[in-house]
Design an enzyme around this catalytic site. Structure first.
Site, mmCIF file in Angstrom:
data_model
loop_
_atom_site.group_PDB
_atom_site.id
_atom_site.type_symbol
_atom_site.label_atom_id
_atom_site.label_comp_id
_atom_site.label_asym_id
_atom_site.label_seq_id
_atom_site.Cartn_x
_atom_site.Cartn_y
_atom_site.Cartn_z
ATOM 1 N N ASP A 156 97.487 14.752 -12.245
ATOM 2 C CA ASP A 156 98.475 15.490 -13.046
ATOM 3 C C ASP A 156 97.752 16.590 -13.825
ATOM 4 O O ASP A 156 96.827 16.316 -14.579
ATOM 5 C CB ASP A 156 99.201 14.532 -13.995
ATOM 6 C CG ASP A 156 100.521 15.091 -14.486
ATOM 7 O OD1 ASP A 156 100.567 16.283 -14.855
ATOM 8 O OD2 ASP A 156 101.516 14.340 -14.497
ATOM 9 N N SER A 183 106.273 17.697 -14.698
ATOM 10 C CA SER A 183 105.756 16.665 -13.790
ATOM 11 C C SER A 183 106.864 15.922 -13.062
ATOM 12 O O SER A 183 106.632 15.378 -11.977
ATOM 13 C CB SER A 183 104.893 15.673 -14.565
ATOM 14 O OG SER A 183 103.743 16.323 -15.031
ATOM 15 N N THR A 231 105.691 11.006 -13.185
ATOM 16 C CA THR A 231 105.074 11.064 -11.855
ATOM 17 C C THR A 231 105.344 9.806 -11.025
ATOM 18 O O THR A 231 105.947 9.903 -9.947
ATOM 19 C CB THR A 231 103.567 11.381 -11.960
ATOM 20 O OG1 THR A 231 103.393 12.504 -12.817
ATOM 21 C CG2 THR A 231 102.960 11.653 -10.601
ATOM 22 N N GLU A 278 97.969 7.916 -9.383
ATOM 23 C CA GLU A 278 97.981 9.095 -10.264
ATOM 24 C C GLU A 278 96.893 9.054 -11.336
ATOM 25 O O GLU A 278 96.739 8.049 -12.035
ATOM 26 C CB GLU A 278 99.331 9.216 -10.983
ATOM 27 C CG GLU A 278 99.413 10.508 -11.791
ATOM 28 C CD GLU A 278 100.465 10.521 -12.887
ATOM 29 O OE1 GLU A 278 100.986 9.451 -13.249
ATOM 30 O OE2 GLU A 278 100.739 11.625 -13.393
ATOM 31 N N HIS A 303 96.891 19.456 -22.229
ATOM 32 C CA HIS A 303 97.924 19.792 -23.216
ATOM 33 C C HIS A 303 97.297 19.858 -24.612
ATOM 34 O O HIS A 303 97.653 20.699 -25.424
ATOM 35 C CB HIS A 303 99.020 18.716 -23.247
ATOM 36 C CG HIS A 303 100.081 18.901 -22.206
ATOM 37 N ND1 HIS A 303 100.984 19.936 -22.249
ATOM 38 C CD2 HIS A 303 100.384 18.178 -21.102
ATOM 39 C CE1 HIS A 303 101.803 19.831 -21.197
ATOM 40 N NE2 HIS A 303 101.458 18.773 -20.488
ATOM 41 N N ASP A 343 100.449 18.154 -9.355
ATOM 42 C CA ASP A 343 101.820 18.628 -9.516
ATOM 43 C C ASP A 343 101.865 20.054 -10.066
ATOM 44 O O ASP A 343 102.786 20.812 -9.816
ATOM 45 C CB ASP A 343 102.632 17.664 -10.401
ATOM 46 C CG ASP A 343 101.898 17.243 -11.657
ATOM 47 O OD1 ASP A 343 100.758 17.704 -11.901
ATOM 48 O OD2 ASP A 343 102.465 16.438 -12.424
ATOM 49 N N HIS A 344 100.827 20.412 -10.833
ATOM 50 C CA HIS A 344 100.722 21.742 -11.458
ATOM 51 C C HIS A 344 99.391 21.800 -12.190
ATOM 52 O O HIS A 344 98.727 20.773 -12.336
ATOM 53 C CB HIS A 344 101.865 21.972 -12.472
ATOM 54 C CG HIS A 344 101.972 20.855 -13.465
ATOM 55 N ND1 HIS A 344 101.064 20.680 -14.482
ATOM 56 C CD2 HIS A 344 102.848 19.821 -13.557
ATOM 57 C CE1 HIS A 344 101.396 19.604 -15.174
ATOM 58 N NE2 HIS A 344 102.462 19.042 -14.627
HETATM 59 MG MG MG Z 1 102.138 12.402 -14.627
HETATM 60 ZN ZN ZN Z 2 102.098 18.013 -18.591
#
Ligand code: MG
Ligand code: ZN
Length: 375
Positions: free
Chosen positions: A46, A87, A140, A260, A269, A307-308
Site C-alpha cells: 500500500d 486504497s 485493501t 498486504e 502519510h 494500489d498507489h
Molecule cells: Mg491498505
Molecule cells: Zn493511504
C-alpha cells in the site's frame, strides 16, 4: 552529404518513433499465456511507488527480493472519477476489475456489489487467504471479500468473513469481530462455531500457532490496528511463509492469496521516511518468503504491485547510498504509475503499461475462470 544523410536518418527515426509513442488506434494482440499457474499470490504494497522501492533498495546493502523478478510493468491507478485513488477503489480494481469511486469496498461505480477474484476462486474450489498489516477489515483486504458502500463500515465488512468460506486470514481489527457496537454478534465465536481455528496475539503468538490443514485458520494480530515494524511488529514475513504452505494443503485446485504491506502507506502519510523504509523492507522480506515458496512449487505466480504511491516521496541530492535523504511533497496519495513485478507461470502477461483493473483480468484469464457478467 554525410550530414544530410544523418539528418535524414534522424528524421526517419523521429517519424517512426512518433508513430510508436502516439495514441494507438488499435490495441496490440494480447499476449497468449504459455502456461497457467495453479496458485496466485498477489502482494500489495500500500503506497509503494518506485521511490519507496528505490529507498528500500539502497537502504539494504544486499538489495531487495524484488530485484529477482524477471518481469516488470507499470499500472495507471486512477479511480472512476478521481485522478488520485484511495486504497478502497485501488483494491476493488484488483479484486473486481472495475474502476469505482473512492471509498468503495467490492462495489461498482453504480454501487452494486461486484464478484471478487477471491469469491470466484472459492466458487471454483480453490483455497483462499488474506494477510495484512492493517485491520483485516481495512480497505485493501476488505475489497477482496466484502461488499460495502463505504470503507468506514468496518463492522459490516467483518460480517463478510462469515459469508465467504475463506480458508485463512491474518491481520488486526479483532474488535470489529469480538467487540461489536452495531449488533450483539460475536463473530470470533461464530468463526469458531463454523470450524475455524481462531486465536489472537495475547493468547498465542503467530510463531506458536500450529496450522492444521484440516481446519480453516484465523489469527488476529491486534484489537485495533497492528503496530509498526519500528514498534516491534514481526508477523508479516512469517505469515507470508505459513500461508502458502497451509493453503496448498487445503485444495487440490490451488489457491489465491493476497498479502498486504499496509503500513508503507501510513508511514508516508505521516511523512516519516525511515519508518517507510522499515515497512518497505519488512514487505520485501514477506516477498522473499512468497518467492521461496513459488521457486520450490514451480506452479505459483507471484504478483507484487501497489494500489498507489503515497507522499510524493523524493530522494534528494546529498543523499548517498548509506544515508538516504527522503522528502515528501504531500501527506496524501499521488497519481504516478506504480510498479508491477511478476514471477512464475503467466508472469510474461504482466509487462508493459496498463490499467490497475487489468491485474484482475489477467489473473482471471490465467486461472481460467468463466466470464462473469459486467454490471
Ligand atoms: Mg491498505
Ligand atoms: Zn493511504
Amino acid at each position: 552529404m554525410k550530414q544530410l544523410a544523418l539528418l535524414l536518418a534522424a528524421f526517419v527515426l523521429a517519424v517512426q518513433s512518433s508513430h510508436t509513442f502516439g495514441p494507438l488506434a488499435t490495441s496490440p494482440a494480447p499476449v497468449v499465456p504459455v502456461e497457467s499457474p495453479r496458485n496466485i499470490i498477489l502482494m500489495i504494497g500500500d503506497g509503494m511507488g518506485l521511490t519507496q522501492v528505490t529507498a528500500g533498495l539502497y537502504a539494504r546493502k544486499e538489495g531487495l527480493h524484488l530485484e529477482r523478478f524477471p518481469v516488470t510493468g507499470l499500472i495507471k491507478t486512477h479511480s472512476a472519477k478521481n485522478l488520485i485513488t484511495d486504497s478502497a477503489a485501488g483494491a476493488t480494481a484488483f479484486a473486481c476489475g472495475c474502476k469505482t469511486y473512492n471509498g468503495a469496498i467490492g462495489m461498482t461505480a453504480k454501487k452494486q456489489p461486484c464478484p471478487t477474484i477471491l469469491e470466484q476462486a472459492e466458487a471454483f474450489g480453490m483455497a483462499t487467504g488474506l494477510v495484512s498489516t492493517s485491520s483485516i477489515t481495512h480497505a485493501t483486504p476488505a475489497s477482496f471479500i466484502a461488499h460495502a458502500r463505504d470503507r468506514t463500515y468496518m463492522e459490516e465488512i467483518a460480517t463478510f468473513f462469515l459469508k465467504t468460506d475463506v480458508d485463512m486470514f491474518i491481520g488486526g481489527g479483532m474488535r470489529y469481530f469480538a467487540a461489536r457496537t452495531v449488533d450483539k454478534r460475536n463473530l470470533y465465536e461464530e468463526l469458531q462455531a463454523k470450524g475455524y481455528a481462531v486465536s489472537y496475539f495475547l493468547q498465542q503468538p503467530l510463531e506458536h500457532c500450529v496450522l492444521d490443514p484440516k481446519k480453516p485458520f484465523a489469527w488476529f494480530s491486534a484489537v485495533k490496528e497492528p503496530e509498526s515494524v519500528e514498534d516491534g511488529r514481526t508477523y508479516l514475513p512469517l505469515a507470508a511463509r505459513l500461508a502458502p504452505e497451509f493453503l496448498a494443503q487445503r485444495s487440490e485446485k490451488g489457491f489465491f492469496l493476497m498479502v498486504e504491506g499496509a503500513q508503507i502507506d501510513w508511514a508516508c502519510h505521516a511523512n516519516k521516511g525511515p519508518q517507510a523504509v522499515a515497512e518497505m523492507l519488512d514487505f520485501d522480506d514477506a516477498i522473499g518468503e512468497a518467492l521461496r515458496f513459488a521457486e520450490k512449487d514451480g506452479n505459483t505466480l507471484v504478483i507484487v504491485t501497489a494500489d498507489h504511491e503515497t507522499g510524493g516521496m523524493a530522494l534528494l541530492r546529498g543523499a548517498d547510498k548509506e544515508s538516504l535523504k527522503i522528502k515528501f511533497t504531500t501527506d496524501y496519495h499521488t497519481p504516478v504509475m506504480v510498479p508491477v513485478f511478476a514471477y512464475g507461470p503467466g508472469a510474461e502477461m504482466f509487462g508493459g503499461i496498463y490499467d490497475n483493473t487489468d491485474i484482475y483480468f489477467k489473473m482471471r484469464e490465467l486461472l481460467q475462470f468463466p466470464t462473469v457478467e459486467a454490471k
